[in-house]
Design an enzyme around this catalytic site. Sequence first.
Site, PDB file in Angstrom:
ATOM      1  N   ASN A 137      -8.554   3.948   7.957  1.00  0.00           N
ATOM      2  CA  ASN A 137      -7.984   2.814   8.676  1.00  0.00           C
ATOM      3  C   ASN A 137      -8.204   2.875  10.181  1.00  0.00           C
ATOM      4  O   ASN A 137      -8.102   1.866  10.861  1.00  0.00           O
ATOM      5  CB  ASN A 137      -6.480   2.700   8.384  1.00  0.00           C
ATOM      6  CG  ASN A 137      -5.764   4.020   8.436  1.00  0.00           C
ATOM      7  OD1 ASN A 137      -6.152   4.987   7.788  1.00  0.00           O
ATOM      8  ND2 ASN A 137      -4.715   4.085   9.213  1.00  0.00           N
ATOM      9  N   GLN A 163      -7.711  -0.302   2.951  1.00  0.00           N
ATOM     10  CA  GLN A 163      -8.624  -0.885   3.940  1.00  0.00           C
ATOM     11  C   GLN A 163      -9.963  -1.281   3.326  1.00  0.00           C
ATOM     12  O   GLN A 163     -10.619  -2.206   3.799  1.00  0.00           O
ATOM     13  CB  GLN A 163      -8.868   0.105   5.089  1.00  0.00           C
ATOM     14  CG  GLN A 163      -7.628   0.420   5.917  1.00  0.00           C
ATOM     15  CD  GLN A 163      -7.120  -0.766   6.730  1.00  0.00           C
ATOM     16  OE1 GLN A 163      -7.839  -1.734   6.965  1.00  0.00           O
ATOM     17  NE2 GLN A 163      -5.876  -0.696   7.146  1.00  0.00           N
ATOM     18  N   GLY A 190       0.810  -1.219   0.000  1.00  0.00           N
ATOM     19  CA  GLY A 190       0.000   0.000   0.000  1.00  0.00           C
ATOM     20  C   GLY A 190       0.844   1.270   0.000  1.00  0.00           C
ATOM     21  O   GLY A 190       0.541   2.234  -0.701  1.00  0.00           O
ATOM     22  N   THR A 191       1.899   1.269   0.788  1.00  0.00           N
ATOM     23  CA  THR A 191       2.743   2.474   0.873  1.00  0.00           C
ATOM     24  C   THR A 191       3.340   2.801  -0.489  1.00  0.00           C
ATOM     25  O   THR A 191       3.297   3.955  -0.938  1.00  0.00           O
ATOM     26  CB  THR A 191       3.871   2.248   1.911  1.00  0.00           C
ATOM     27  OG1 THR A 191       3.257   2.002   3.183  1.00  0.00           O
ATOM     28  CG2 THR A 191       4.788   3.448   2.003  1.00  0.00           C
ATOM     29  N   THR A 228      12.612  -6.924 -10.856  1.00  0.00           N
ATOM     30  CA  THR A 228      12.090  -8.268 -11.120  1.00  0.00           C
ATOM     31  C   THR A 228      10.813  -8.486 -10.316  1.00  0.00           C
ATOM     32  O   THR A 228      10.755  -8.175  -9.129  1.00  0.00           O
ATOM     33  CB  THR A 228      13.152  -9.329 -10.754  1.00  0.00           C
ATOM     34  OG1 THR A 228      14.305  -9.076 -11.550  1.00  0.00           O
ATOM     35  CG2 THR A 228      12.637 -10.738 -11.014  1.00  0.00           C
ATOM     36  N   SER A 259      -3.319  -3.344  -0.953  1.00  0.00           N
ATOM     37  CA  SER A 259      -2.189  -4.004  -0.298  1.00  0.00           C
ATOM     38  C   SER A 259      -2.551  -5.453   0.011  1.00  0.00           C
ATOM     39  O   SER A 259      -3.608  -5.727   0.584  1.00  0.00           O
ATOM     40  CB  SER A 259      -1.885  -3.259   1.001  1.00  0.00           C
ATOM     41  OG  SER A 259      -0.939  -3.976   1.757  1.00  0.00           O
ATOM     42  N   CYS A 267      -0.020   1.762  11.965  1.00  0.00           N
ATOM     43  CA  CYS A 267       0.802   2.007  10.779  1.00  0.00           C
ATOM     44  C   CYS A 267       1.946   2.969  11.015  1.00  0.00           C
ATOM     45  O   CYS A 267       2.884   3.019  10.250  1.00  0.00           O
ATOM     46  CB  CYS A 267      -0.060   2.507   9.635  1.00  0.00           C
ATOM     47  SG  CYS A 267      -1.351   1.345   9.268  1.00  0.00           S
ATOM     48  N   HIS A 316      -1.424  -7.680   2.207  1.00  0.00           N
ATOM     49  CA  HIS A 316      -1.496  -8.243   3.567  1.00  0.00           C
ATOM     50  C   HIS A 316      -2.750  -7.822   4.326  1.00  0.00           C
ATOM     51  O   HIS A 316      -2.959  -8.276   5.455  1.00  0.00           O
ATOM     52  CB  HIS A 316      -0.211  -7.964   4.361  1.00  0.00           C
ATOM     53  CG  HIS A 316      -0.003  -6.568   4.837  1.00  0.00           C
ATOM     54  ND1 HIS A 316      -0.186  -6.205   6.144  1.00  0.00           N
ATOM     55  CD2 HIS A 316       0.385  -5.451   4.184  1.00  0.00           C
ATOM     56  CE1 HIS A 316       0.107  -4.916   6.284  1.00  0.00           C
ATOM     57  NE2 HIS A 316       0.447  -4.435   5.100  1.00  0.00           N
TER      58      HIS A 316
HETATM   59  N1  PLP Z   1      -3.021   3.006   3.470  1.00  0.00           N
HETATM   60  C1  PLP Z   1      -3.818   2.639   4.478  1.00  0.00           C
HETATM   61  C2  PLP Z   1      -5.186   3.227   4.586  1.00  0.00           C
HETATM   62  C3  PLP Z   1      -3.375   1.702   5.422  1.00  0.00           C
HETATM   63  O1  PLP Z   1      -4.183   1.354   6.435  1.00  0.00           O
HETATM   64  C4  PLP Z   1      -2.076   1.171   5.284  1.00  0.00           C
HETATM   65  C5  PLP Z   1      -1.549   0.225   6.292  1.00  0.00           C
HETATM   66  O2  PLP Z   1      -2.151  -0.098   7.264  1.00  0.00           O
HETATM   67  C6  PLP Z   1      -1.288   1.576   4.194  1.00  0.00           C
HETATM   68  C7  PLP Z   1      -1.794   2.504   3.315  1.00  0.00           C
HETATM   69  C8  PLP Z   1       0.086   1.026   3.989  1.00  0.00           C
HETATM   70  O3  PLP Z   1       0.024  -0.260   3.438  1.00  0.00           O
HETATM   71  P1  PLP Z   1       1.281  -1.252   3.510  1.00  0.00           P
HETATM   72  O4  PLP Z   1       1.373  -1.721   4.919  1.00  0.00           O
HETATM   73  O5  PLP Z   1       0.945  -2.353   2.549  1.00  0.00           O
HETATM   74  O6  PLP Z   1       2.480  -0.479   3.062  1.00  0.00           O
END
Ligand code: PLP
Length: 382
Positions: free
Chosen positions: A149, A177, A69-70, A233, A195, A321, A197
């Site tokens: 989140n 989320q 996600g990041t 890759t 994301s 987070c 996970h």
């Molecule tokens: N965006 C939101 C709303 C999130 O809740 C999170 C992580 O909890 C992220 C982005 C970041 O995702 P990642 O942990 O896959 O980098």
Amino acid sequence: MIYLDASATTAVRREVLEAMWPYFSGDFGNPSSHHELGESAAVAVKDARATVADLFGGRPSEIVFTSGGTESDNLAIKGMALANPRGRHLIISAVEHEAVRESCAYLERFHRFETTVVGVDGLGIVDADEVAALLRPDTTLVSIMLANNEVGAVQPVREIASLTHSVGAVMHTDAVQGAAWIDLRSLGADAISISGHKLGAPKGIGALYLRRRVALEPLLHGGGQERDRRSGTENVAGIVGLAAAIRLSESTRVADADRVTALRDDFITEVLDTVAGSQLTGPRQGRLASNASFCFPGTSGESILLELGRRGVVCSAGSACAVGSDEPSHVLLAMGIDREVAQTAVRFSMDSTITAEQLREAARHLAGASATVGTLASSLFG
Ligand code: PLP
């Protein structure tokens, strides 16, 4: 243990692990290699891309695999802002994840962008008309998350996307989320982050949906993978795992969302009834199925967390987070909640495996934990 921290991360589902396994061992090829092993990996990535595209109602060419996600948020915001010649004005909401906020801060620091932050109401919801009023001729990009989140507030993304498009800017939404619960097919956004996970796939895999013909400046330069949008890759096993998790969750998403929403609503009612002084944060309706978040004024969120941990209930104080942050949550402050009350926040979040019994037990333990913490606090400070 009762795990109520699914918004922080979810377990990898067994079927997902089984789907991934061959790509670590027998079929370990590099998709760019021109031999049998490479081709087999390339086919796996191609199939997975079609599945992920389907989640967004998009085309396979509109999917960029990322590390999570990041990275998806960074790529969408920096990549679209830097490639779009319209201007240097960005709009985000006051409740965005740090990945969005810090990407904008970077653009301000190094590329002379200006960010306008649109506020939220007391329930954490953005008003689309307020966004419309902030749009300017030099607005390049609007980024408003699909679901928050911390408090689960679902934002009017569709409406904001159409307002954004009416002035020729592009719209990104962070659906990290929301993806497990909300249909992403008709959001109308130009870019959508997800994301793995949070969906029963492993950490370290994610995707960005990027509408075709939307310009993007890549962040990673190299071998030109992902149609030059993200070199490196491919994480073949992760990509296969993400697709397997999406296939599983999509097949039951609507039924799961209905069931979990009902259980979650009962949990909220139970907590509000049995924990003196408890306050729900975020909306009662229009809330992510998986989220129940509260403040417990007069206590401390961290102490309740510890007490719950002793009783076998795992959850989180606000959001997991931000690393090592003692600051009250920017989300709760933006909602107008006092700093002191915001320090008492606890978030419970569930995935589709949650049961009514587990939530009943968690509510019972929460009543006990908050009584213990409250008694301790009043004997120390009362
Ligand atoms: N965006 C939101 C709303 C999130 O809740 C999170 C992580 O909890 C992220 C982005 C970041 O995702 P990642 O942990 O896959 O980098």
